[in-house]
Design an enzyme around this catalytic site. Sequence first.
Site, PDB file in Angstrom:
ATOM      1  N   PRO A  10     -22.002 -24.160   0.522  1.00  0.00           N
ATOM      2  CA  PRO A  10     -22.745 -23.540  -0.641  1.00  0.00           C
ATOM      3  C   PRO A  10     -21.754 -22.204  -0.535  1.00  0.00           C
ATOM      4  O   PRO A  10     -21.745 -21.015  -0.084  1.00  0.00           O
ATOM      5  CB  PRO A  10     -24.120 -23.347  -0.195  1.00  0.00           C
ATOM      6  CG  PRO A  10     -24.411 -23.289   1.101  1.00  0.00           C
ATOM      7  CD  PRO A  10     -23.609 -24.866   1.504  1.00  0.00           C
ATOM      8  N   ASN A  11     -21.893 -21.812  -1.721  1.00  0.00           N
ATOM      9  CA  ASN A  11     -21.726 -20.882  -2.175  1.00  0.00           C
ATOM     10  C   ASN A  11     -19.098 -20.723  -2.071  1.00  0.00           C
ATOM     11  O   ASN A  11     -19.052 -19.405  -2.199  1.00  0.00           O
ATOM     12  CB  ASN A  11     -22.177 -19.679  -1.240  1.00  0.00           C
ATOM     13  CG  ASN A  11     -23.617 -19.122  -2.310  1.00  0.00           C
ATOM     14  OD1 ASN A  11     -23.928 -19.821  -3.250  1.00  0.00           O
ATOM     15  ND2 ASN A  11     -24.444 -19.280  -1.254  1.00  0.00           N
ATOM     16  N   ARG A  18     -15.913 -12.966  -4.398  1.00  0.00           N
ATOM     17  CA  ARG A  18     -16.755 -12.038  -3.433  1.00  0.00           C
ATOM     18  C   ARG A  18     -16.515 -10.910  -2.548  1.00  0.00           C
ATOM     19  O   ARG A  18     -16.172 -12.035  -1.470  1.00  0.00           O
ATOM     20  CB  ARG A  18     -18.164 -12.670  -3.697  1.00  0.00           C
ATOM     21  CG  ARG A  18     -19.217 -12.998  -4.873  1.00  0.00           C
ATOM     22  CD  ARG A  18     -20.082 -13.291  -5.040  1.00  0.00           C
ATOM     23  NE  ARG A  18     -21.003 -12.818  -3.528  1.00  0.00           N
ATOM     24  CZ  ARG A  18     -21.662 -13.842  -2.825  1.00  0.00           C
ATOM     25  NH1 ARG A  18     -22.373 -15.093  -3.183  1.00  0.00           N
ATOM     26  NH2 ARG A  18     -22.535 -12.929  -1.728  1.00  0.00           N
ATOM     27  N   TYR A  23     -14.600 -11.435   3.342  1.00  0.00           N
ATOM     28  CA  TYR A  23     -14.020 -13.179   3.832  1.00  0.00           C
ATOM     29  C   TYR A  23     -12.651 -13.425   3.125  1.00  0.00           C
ATOM     30  O   TYR A  23     -12.105 -13.872   2.706  1.00  0.00           O
ATOM     31  CB  TYR A  23     -14.629 -13.859   2.102  1.00  0.00           C
ATOM     32  CG  TYR A  23     -16.311 -14.126   2.856  1.00  0.00           C
ATOM     33  CD1 TYR A  23     -15.878 -14.667   3.813  1.00  0.00           C
ATOM     34  CD2 TYR A  23     -17.779 -13.213   2.875  1.00  0.00           C
ATOM     35  CE1 TYR A  23     -17.800 -14.869   4.751  1.00  0.00           C
ATOM     36  CE2 TYR A  23     -19.049 -13.856   3.178  1.00  0.00           C
ATOM     37  CZ  TYR A  23     -19.180 -14.105   3.715  1.00  0.00           C
ATOM     38  OH  TYR A  23     -20.809 -14.327   4.756  1.00  0.00           O
ATOM     39  N   ASN A  72     -16.969 -26.277   7.336  1.00  0.00           N
ATOM     40  CA  ASN A  72     -17.879 -24.878   7.089  1.00  0.00           C
ATOM     41  C   ASN A  72     -19.058 -25.100   7.024  1.00  0.00           C
ATOM     42  O   ASN A  72     -18.765 -25.120   5.363  1.00  0.00           O
ATOM     43  CB  ASN A  72     -16.820 -24.018   6.349  1.00  0.00           C
ATOM     44  CG  ASN A  72     -17.672 -22.786   6.497  1.00  0.00           C
ATOM     45  OD1 ASN A  72     -18.684 -22.341   6.457  1.00  0.00           O
ATOM     46  ND2 ASN A  72     -17.254 -21.554   5.961  1.00  0.00           N
ATOM     47  N   ALA A  75     -24.101 -21.898   4.849  1.00  0.00           N
ATOM     48  CA  ALA A  75     -25.775 -20.901   5.267  1.00  0.00           C
ATOM     49  C   ALA A  75     -26.945 -22.262   5.577  1.00  0.00           C
ATOM     50  O   ALA A  75     -27.593 -22.430   6.602  1.00  0.00           O
ATOM     51  CB  ALA A  75     -27.009 -21.204   3.846  1.00  0.00           C
ATOM     52  N   ASP A  85     -28.398 -34.077  11.750  1.00  0.00           N
ATOM     53  CA  ASP A  85     -28.541 -35.173  12.396  1.00  0.00           C
ATOM     54  C   ASP A  85     -27.435 -36.134  11.730  1.00  0.00           C
ATOM     55  O   ASP A  85     -26.679 -37.355  12.466  1.00  0.00           O
ATOM     56  CB  ASP A  85     -29.460 -35.991  12.007  1.00  0.00           C
ATOM     57  CG  ASP A  85     -30.468 -35.707  12.726  1.00  0.00           C
ATOM     58  OD1 ASP A  85     -30.684 -34.584  13.870  1.00  0.00           O
ATOM     59  OD2 ASP A  85     -31.759 -35.307  12.293  1.00  0.00           O
ATOM     60  N   GLU A  96     -16.039 -26.846  14.079  1.00  0.00           N
ATOM     61  CA  GLU A  96     -16.780 -25.686  12.510  1.00  0.00           C
ATOM     62  C   GLU A  96     -15.967 -24.728  12.569  1.00  0.00           C
ATOM     63  O   GLU A  96     -15.564 -24.124  13.877  1.00  0.00           O
ATOM     64  CB  GLU A  96     -18.776 -26.111  13.537  1.00  0.00           C
ATOM     65  CG  GLU A  96     -19.147 -24.291  12.835  1.00  0.00           C
ATOM     66  CD  GLU A  96     -20.460 -24.594  13.654  1.00  0.00           C
ATOM     67  OE1 GLU A  96     -20.843 -24.778  14.633  1.00  0.00           O
ATOM     68  OE2 GLU A  96     -21.188 -23.726  12.997  1.00  0.00           O
ATOM     69  N   HIS A  98     -15.974 -21.403  10.430  1.00  0.00           N
ATOM     70  CA  HIS A  98     -16.114 -20.377   9.939  1.00  0.00           C
ATOM     71  C   HIS A  98     -15.917 -18.931   9.620  1.00  0.00           C
ATOM     72  O   HIS A  98     -14.839 -18.442  10.486  1.00  0.00           O
ATOM     73  CB  HIS A  98     -17.768 -19.455  10.959  1.00  0.00           C
ATOM     74  CG  HIS A  98     -18.595 -20.496  10.809  1.00  0.00           C
ATOM     75  ND1 HIS A  98     -20.085 -20.998   9.813  1.00  0.00           N
ATOM     76  CD2 HIS A  98     -19.060 -21.426  11.903  1.00  0.00           C
ATOM     77  CE1 HIS A  98     -20.440 -21.265  10.044  1.00  0.00           C
ATOM     78  NE2 HIS A  98     -20.343 -21.452  11.826  1.00  0.00           N
ATOM     79  N   ILE A  99     -15.095 -18.423   8.271  1.00  0.00           N
ATOM     80  CA  ILE A  99     -14.032 -17.478   8.335  1.00  0.00           C
ATOM     81  C   ILE A  99     -14.907 -16.040   8.827  1.00  0.00           C
ATOM     82  O   ILE A  99     -13.585 -15.393   9.395  1.00  0.00           O
ATOM     83  CB  ILE A  99     -13.907 -16.818   6.668  1.00  0.00           C
ATOM     84  CG1 ILE A  99     -13.787 -18.154   5.662  1.00  0.00           C
ATOM     85  CG2 ILE A  99     -13.516 -16.081   6.199  1.00  0.00           C
ATOM     86  CD1 ILE A  99     -13.552 -18.494   4.690  1.00  0.00           C
ATOM     87  N   SER A 100     -15.517 -15.541   8.525  1.00  0.00           N
ATOM     88  CA  SER A 100     -16.051 -14.607   9.921  1.00  0.00           C
ATOM     89  C   SER A 100     -16.973 -15.093  11.088  1.00  0.00           C
ATOM     90  O   SER A 100     -17.114 -15.665  11.552  1.00  0.00           O
ATOM     91  CB  SER A 100     -17.096 -13.974   9.114  1.00  0.00           C
ATOM     92  OG  SER A 100     -18.392 -14.488   8.832  1.00  0.00           O
ATOM     93  N   ARG A 105     -22.532 -10.798  13.601  1.00  0.00           N
ATOM     94  CA  ARG A 105     -23.616 -10.151  11.943  1.00  0.00           C
ATOM     95  C   ARG A 105     -24.741 -10.249  12.685  1.00  0.00           C
ATOM     96  O   ARG A 105     -25.449  -9.847  13.458  1.00  0.00           O
ATOM     97  CB  ARG A 105     -23.216 -11.211  11.138  1.00  0.00           C
ATOM     98  CG  ARG A 105     -21.205 -11.473  10.578  1.00  0.00           C
ATOM     99  CD  ARG A 105     -21.561 -11.807   9.716  1.00  0.00           C
ATOM    100  NE  ARG A 105     -22.195 -11.709   8.504  1.00  0.00           N
ATOM    101  CZ  ARG A 105     -21.931 -12.411   7.311  1.00  0.00           C
ATOM    102  NH1 ARG A 105     -21.340 -13.703   7.326  1.00  0.00           N
ATOM    103  NH2 ARG A 105     -22.651 -12.199   6.052  1.00  0.00           N
TER     104      ARG A 105
END
Length: 143
Positions: A10-11, A18, A23, A72, A75, A85, A96, A98-100, A105
């Site tokens: 999501p997003n 943004r 990001y 990725n 959330a 699962d 997996e 993640h950009i950040s 965080r």
Amino acid sequence: MKPIYILNGPNLNRLGKREPHIYGTTTLAEVEASCRAAAGEHSVVFRQTNSEETLINLVHEAIDEGSGIIINPAAFTFTSLALLDALKMFEGPVIEIHISNIHKREPIYHRSYVSMRADAVIAGLGVYGYEAAVLSLLRLLRA
Ligand code: CA2
């Protein structure tokens, strides 16, 4: 060889539009192009969805059709046992990304359910992490 699946949660369709300080300014379409370039002749299925159900259905599609998964989960990383699962049913390599750097965080971003299945985790390399993930996944597939 079956395609690799690159799945985005999501997003991430708003990438580049943004919070550029976290990001960056690269769009998801540009990330897709760099993944396809990094994959060379290996076919790529690249998807983004804001829906948990659709993301799980895409993992099911990868179980039937894919050789490896880069995900990725955004959330859903921190909330979705259903996604974990589904990933556990996949028999090939899972990376997996993640950009950040989620560990830099707030504590709510520190516990990833997806990491309990992932063979490798990339975080904090910016969007270059996707390219690194593709090269690493191809290496795992060759091994
Ligand atoms: O760093 C990552 O790649 C994240 O998976 C991005 C997720 C966030 O929930 C994770 O903690 C880390 C999504 C961030 C919100 O969506 C945005 C998308 C584009 C630009 C700004 C925010």
